[in-house]
Design an enzyme around this catalytic site. Sequence first.
Site: not given
Length: 125
Positions: A1-3
């Site tokens: 879940m990278p931002l």
Amino acid sequence: MPLIHISLRAGKPEAYRQAIFDSLYRAMRETLDVPEDDQFMTITEHDAANFRYGDAYGVARSDDVVFIQITVFNTRTPEQKKELFRRTAELLAESPGIRPENVFVNVLEAAKENWSVGHGLAQFA
């Protein structure tokens, strides 16, 4: 879940910016086992008066420097992050042609309970 938040000097064409997105997504898929279609990225462009960098740490940067900040779960190993840095520089050199000296990456880690990805729910807590 990278931002991912990407900052660069204004003036690059859309194809250049899209190539940055594509290369970063590929690097994350290859090194962090990011799920397919997990693409949460923004690009912010800055005029010259609002964009500053230096040659600190013995790295000769140019106006084409790209600052990349990646926020991820705090579950990645140091080896995964090192591989992410290496692969990101490699892929951005291939497309859109950013010199490795101009790839500045910072990884921020957050516990899973600090994320809500929709509907106001704590999906990972």
